[in-house]
Motif scaffolding. Structure first.
Motif, PDB file in Angstrom:
ATOM      1  N   TYR A  50       0.526  -0.994   0.018  1.00  0.00           N
ATOM      2  CA  TYR A  50      -0.035  -0.189  -0.016  1.00  0.00           C
ATOM      3  C   TYR A  50       1.070   1.284  -0.040  1.00  0.00           C
ATOM      4  CZ  TYR A  50      -3.505   3.335   1.435  1.00  0.00           C
ATOM      5  OH  TYR A  50      -4.776   4.042   1.439  1.00  0.00           O
ATOM      6  N   ARG A  51       2.245   1.076   1.061  1.00  0.00           N
ATOM      7  CA  ARG A  51       2.953   2.595   0.652  1.00  0.00           C
ATOM      8  C   ARG A  51       3.269   2.654  -0.172  1.00  0.00           C
ATOM      9  NH1 ARG A  51       8.390   1.831   3.004  1.00  0.00           N
ATOM     10  NH2 ARG A  51       8.563  -0.609   2.583  1.00  0.00           N
ATOM     11  N   LEU A  68      -0.725  -6.208   1.697  1.00  0.00           N
ATOM     12  CA  LEU A  68       0.287  -5.605   3.169  1.00  0.00           C
ATOM     13  C   LEU A  68       0.890  -5.981   3.786  1.00  0.00           C
ATOM     14  CD1 LEU A  68      -3.079  -4.350   4.937  1.00  0.00           C
ATOM     15  CD2 LEU A  68      -1.253  -2.451   3.837  1.00  0.00           C
ATOM     16  N   ARG A  78      -3.535   0.795   8.159  1.00  0.00           N
ATOM     17  CA  ARG A  78      -4.726   0.267   7.831  1.00  0.00           C
ATOM     18  C   ARG A  78      -5.442  -0.327   8.770  1.00  0.00           C
ATOM     19  NH1 ARG A  78      -1.248   3.543   5.503  1.00  0.00           N
ATOM     20  NH2 ARG A  78      -3.434   3.770   5.644  1.00  0.00           N
ATOM     21  N   LYS A  81      -8.189   2.634   9.776  1.00  0.00           N
ATOM     22  CA  LYS A  81      -8.834   3.277   8.890  1.00  0.00           C
ATOM     23  C   LYS A  81      -8.632   2.214   7.606  1.00  0.00           C
ATOM     24  CE  LYS A  81      -4.936   6.471  10.265  1.00  0.00           C
ATOM     25  NZ  LYS A  81      -4.051   6.776   9.871  1.00  0.00           N
ATOM     26  N   ASP A  85      -9.499   3.824   3.924  1.00  0.00           N
ATOM     27  CA  ASP A  85      -8.656   4.078   2.715  1.00  0.00           C
ATOM     28  C   ASP A  85      -8.900   3.113   1.431  1.00  0.00           C
ATOM     29  OD1 ASP A  85      -6.804   4.786   4.015  1.00  0.00           O
ATOM     30  OD2 ASP A  85      -5.805   2.711   4.617  1.00  0.00           O
ATOM     31  N   TYR A  89      -8.097   2.639  -2.461  1.00  0.00           N
ATOM     32  CA  TYR A  89      -7.980   1.345  -2.907  1.00  0.00           C
ATOM     33  C   TYR A  89      -9.018   0.818  -4.264  1.00  0.00           C
ATOM     34  CZ  TYR A  89      -6.128  -1.548   0.798  1.00  0.00           C
ATOM     35  OH  TYR A  89      -5.144  -1.835   2.359  1.00  0.00           O
ATOM     36  N   SER A  98      -4.849  -8.425   4.412  1.00  0.00           N
ATOM     37  CA  SER A  98      -3.594  -8.485   6.269  1.00  0.00           C
ATOM     38  C   SER A  98      -3.016  -8.939   6.318  1.00  0.00           C
ATOM     39  CB  SER A  98      -4.430  -7.537   6.801  1.00  0.00           C
ATOM     40  OG  SER A  98      -3.436  -7.426   8.069  1.00  0.00           O
ATOM     41  N   TYR A 121     -10.419  -7.893   8.206  1.00  0.00           N
ATOM     42  CA  TYR A 121     -10.145  -6.187   7.604  1.00  0.00           C
ATOM     43  C   TYR A 121     -10.443  -6.336   6.171  1.00  0.00           C
ATOM     44  CZ  TYR A 121      -6.875  -2.841   5.412  1.00  0.00           C
ATOM     45  OH  TYR A 121      -6.209  -1.507   4.359  1.00  0.00           O
TER      46      TYR A 121
END
Length: 223
Positions: A50-51, A68, A78, A81, A85, A89, A98, A121
């Motif tokens: 993601y980053r 992730l 993440r 949130k 997000d 996404y 995750s 998640y």
């Protein structure tokens, strides 16, 4: 993971309540039951954390899956949130579940709780229209049953990043997961692991290898 047990449990309760309100059913272990059509079906061109989603090597977000596969300190924000997000996404092809750390030396109940939060998640992304890819991360062999909520034939992913290659053909944990879940496609993130790849072939699961972000940055620097 620098978070209290109370905050961890609060996240589980929050997302379980949210998903119940969306009509999601849960199995006897408390894991959300998702429909096959919620999962991504087409092979992505690229898989990135993601980053790194806005890195220069991400040329086509609509063919890029976000993951992730990173440290817990980057994963947990993440998890906190997920709803915030969703718009980000939604710009991409899909999302891998995750990868919050779960290992066989942890207390079994703690392993199951981590896997539950990882799955809640993923389900939260799915009910908001994000196409998902099942993460095969588990702890001890007994936690493979936590993945029984996953429909057979869906796309799955796992990471070899930061792991030693499988040392023996007799190490069958990965093969056990494949035969228990029966993925339709498998995405391997990171370096080649010949034994894992052979086990996927024996299980009849087509797989593709996706280079990790560090490798992609190095390739970019050489161009």
């Amino acid at each position: 993971m620098n978070r209290s047990i109370a905050s961890f449990e609060e996240l589980i309760d929050r997302y379980a309540d949210y998903l119940s309100g969306k009509g999601i059913q849960f199995n006897p272990q408390g894991f959300p039951m998702l429909q096959p059509q919620m999962y991504l079906d087409e092979w992505p061109e690229l898989m990135v954390p993601y980053r790194d989603r806005k890195a220069r090597f991400v040329h086509n977000p609509s063919h890029t899956v976000l993951c992730l596969f990173t440290s817990d300190m980057r994963i947990y924000p993440r998890l906190e949130k997920a709803l915030d997000d969703i718009p980000e996404y939604s710009r991409y092809m899909g999302a891998v579940g995750s990868d919050l750390t779960v290992t066989s030396d942890m207390d079994l109940e703690w392993q199951q709780a981590i896997m539950l939060l990882n799955q809640l998640y993923l389900a939260t992304l799915a009910v908001n229209g994000v196409k998902i890819v099942q993460n095969l991360r588990c702890g001890s062999p007994s936690t493979i049953t936590c993945l029984s909520c996953v429909p057979s034939g869906v796309m799955c992913a796992t990471s070899t990043l930061g792991c030693a290659n499988t040392e023996s053909e007799l190490d069958l944990l990965f093969a056990e997961k494949l035969f228990a879940i029966r993925p339709g496609k498998l995405l391997l993130y990171g370096k080649h692991d010949p034994i894992m790849e052979r086990q996927a072939n024996v299980a009849g699961v087509p797989c593709r290898i996706y280079p990790d972000a560090h490798t992609l940055y190095k390739q970019l620097a050489r161009t």
